[in-house]
Enzyme design. Structure first.
Site, PDB file in Angstrom:
ATOM      1  N   HIS A  68       0.709  -1.280   0.087  1.00  0.00           N
ATOM      2  CA  HIS A  68      -0.029   0.051   0.055  1.00  0.00           C
ATOM      3  C   HIS A  68       0.928   1.181   0.033  1.00  0.00           C
ATOM      4  O   HIS A  68       0.359   2.444  -0.120  1.00  0.00           O
ATOM      5  CB  HIS A  68      -0.931   0.157   1.307  1.00  0.00           C
ATOM      6  CG  HIS A  68      -1.988  -0.998   1.385  1.00  0.00           C
ATOM      7  ND1 HIS A  68      -2.697  -1.372   0.242  1.00  0.00           N
ATOM      8  CD2 HIS A  68      -2.117  -1.966   2.283  1.00  0.00           C
ATOM      9  CE1 HIS A  68      -3.515  -2.391   0.522  1.00  0.00           C
ATOM     10  NE2 HIS A  68      -3.172  -2.840   1.742  1.00  0.00           N
ATOM     11  N   ASP A 105      -2.345 -11.100  -1.841  1.00  0.00           N
ATOM     12  CA  ASP A 105      -3.089 -10.573  -0.669  1.00  0.00           C
ATOM     13  C   ASP A 105      -4.474 -10.110  -0.755  1.00  0.00           C
ATOM     14  O   ASP A 105      -4.764 -10.027  -1.949  1.00  0.00           O
ATOM     15  CB  ASP A 105      -2.052  -8.939  -0.439  1.00  0.00           C
ATOM     16  CG  ASP A 105      -2.720  -8.659   1.030  1.00  0.00           C
ATOM     17  OD1 ASP A 105      -1.717  -9.078   1.991  1.00  0.00           O
ATOM     18  OD2 ASP A 105      -3.488  -7.993   1.200  1.00  0.00           O
ATOM     19  N   HIS A 107      -5.994  -7.623  -0.052  1.00  0.00           N
ATOM     20  CA  HIS A 107      -6.209  -6.253  -0.504  1.00  0.00           C
ATOM     21  C   HIS A 107      -5.665  -5.882  -1.935  1.00  0.00           C
ATOM     22  O   HIS A 107      -4.600  -6.610  -2.121  1.00  0.00           O
ATOM     23  CB  HIS A 107      -5.865  -5.339   0.761  1.00  0.00           C
ATOM     24  CG  HIS A 107      -6.385  -5.498   2.181  1.00  0.00           C
ATOM     25  ND1 HIS A 107      -5.815  -6.278   2.874  1.00  0.00           N
ATOM     26  CD2 HIS A 107      -7.530  -5.144   2.428  1.00  0.00           C
ATOM     27  CE1 HIS A 107      -6.468  -6.475   4.067  1.00  0.00           C
ATOM     28  NE2 HIS A 107      -7.524  -5.593   3.861  1.00  0.00           N
ATOM     29  N   ASP A 192      -3.741 -12.742   4.704  1.00  0.00           N
ATOM     30  CA  ASP A 192      -5.091 -12.414   5.207  1.00  0.00           C
ATOM     31  C   ASP A 192      -6.344 -12.850   4.344  1.00  0.00           C
ATOM     32  O   ASP A 192      -7.162 -12.685   4.434  1.00  0.00           O
ATOM     33  CB  ASP A 192      -5.013 -10.923   4.992  1.00  0.00           C
ATOM     34  CG  ASP A 192      -4.442 -10.193   4.123  1.00  0.00           C
ATOM     35  OD1 ASP A 192      -4.120 -10.977   2.916  1.00  0.00           O
ATOM     36  OD2 ASP A 192      -4.384  -8.956   4.006  1.00  0.00           O
TER      37      ASP A 192
HETATM   38 ZN   LIG Z   1      -3.883  -7.255   3.047  1.00  0.00          ZN
END
Ligand SMILES: [Zn+2]
Length: 292
Positions: A68, A105, A107, A192
């Site tokens: 991120h 991931d 996200h 995750d």
């Molecule tokens: Zn993540």
């Protein structure tokens, strides 16, 4: 190579300070600067050792995560964009021309996407829950300028299984990678998506992580001499993280415990659950990847 020098200074200025808040999720402790520095360096070292042929593949067990982090901004627990730094290092120091980053991931890796959005030397392929934090990563986001067609976003609904992830790898990632011909493959390995993760979004098991690794190893053996570097991203259940990373490491070391034939049968029998998503991405990406 990646970050604004003023931002790097801001990170280094947090040294030995009790607490500095970069964004609502991202707070430093006295040694965060050092951990972040070593995380980025860890990926660089992994890339160097694999490109030098000292080792065939690597898993950088690092934190904080990176995908991120933007050029000039920390975000979502990420300080430096470790994999973007690893990719730039491969391009600039080792003279590579094509790096593929696969991001499994939960996200979307908005930082990696934005850093290479107009750059065809890095193909970013992400599967992620969408819409979901960080709210980027729609399938129509495909890159811009010279980088148009070198960003591939696969939006997933919650509840995806081992078979769904493997089917995206087999039916989207593989044909695109074969055409792109990466010289090394880097992986934003987030855990995750595990079924026990407190984010409760996806249903991936240890065997699913092993299978994704297996597919990436097969792909890199075919395309780039097996050059594969994974780096740890998210994953918030300590036991699931431990067991899943172990499953990946068994694959990387050639001591697989995963039942490949059973996994493949399951993938074939469950293809319909992810078929619509695959077709949606193919419709958008066919313009750039005619094999789809
Ligand atoms: Zn993540």
């Amino acid at each position: 190579m990646v970050h604004d020098p003023h931002y790097v200074d801001r990170v280094l200025d947090t040294a030995e300070k009790t607490r500095v808040r970069f964004d609502p999720d991202t707070v430093t402790s006295p040694k965060t600067y050092k951990a972040a520095w070593m995380a980025a360096g860890g990926v660089m070292e992994a890339v160097r050792a694999v490109l030098a042929g000292e080792i065939s593949n690597a898993f950088a067990l690092i934190r904080p995560p990176g995908h991120h982090a933007l050029r000039d901004q920390a975000m979502g627990f990420c300080i430096f964009n470790n994999l973007a730094i690893g990719a730039c290092y491969a391009l600039k120091t080792h003279g590579l021309e094509r790096v593929l980053i696969v991001d499994w991931d939960l996200h979307h890796g908005n930082g990696i996407q934005s850093i290479f959005y107009d750059d065809p030397r890095v193909l970013y392929f992400s599967l992620h829950r969408y819409p979901f934090f960080p709210w980027t990563g729609g399938p129509e986001e495909v890159g811009q300028g010279n980088g148009e067609g070198y960003t591939v976003n696969v939006p997933l609904e919650f509840g995806c299984s081992d078979a769904d992830y493997a089917n995206v790898f087999r039916n989207l990632l593989l044909p695109i990678a074969r055409r792109y011909r990466p010289e090394i493959v880097l992986v934003a390995a987030g855990f995750d998506i595990h079924h026990a993760d407190p984010l409760r979004s996806m249903k991936v098991s240890e065997a699913g992580f092993a299978r994704m690794t297996d597919l990436l190893m097969e792909m890199t053996r075919e395309l780039c001499g097996g050059k594969l570097v994974l780096a740890l991203e998210g994953g918030y259940d300590a036991d699931a993280l431990r067991d899943s990373v172990a499953a990946v490491l068994w694959e990387l070391t050639g001591m697989s415990k995963m039942k490949r034939d059973e996994m493949r049968e399951l993938e074939d029998s469950q293809f319909q659950t992810i078929a619509k998503t695959i077709e949606q991405v193919k419709t958008i990406q066919r313009k750039y990847w005619s094999d789809l």
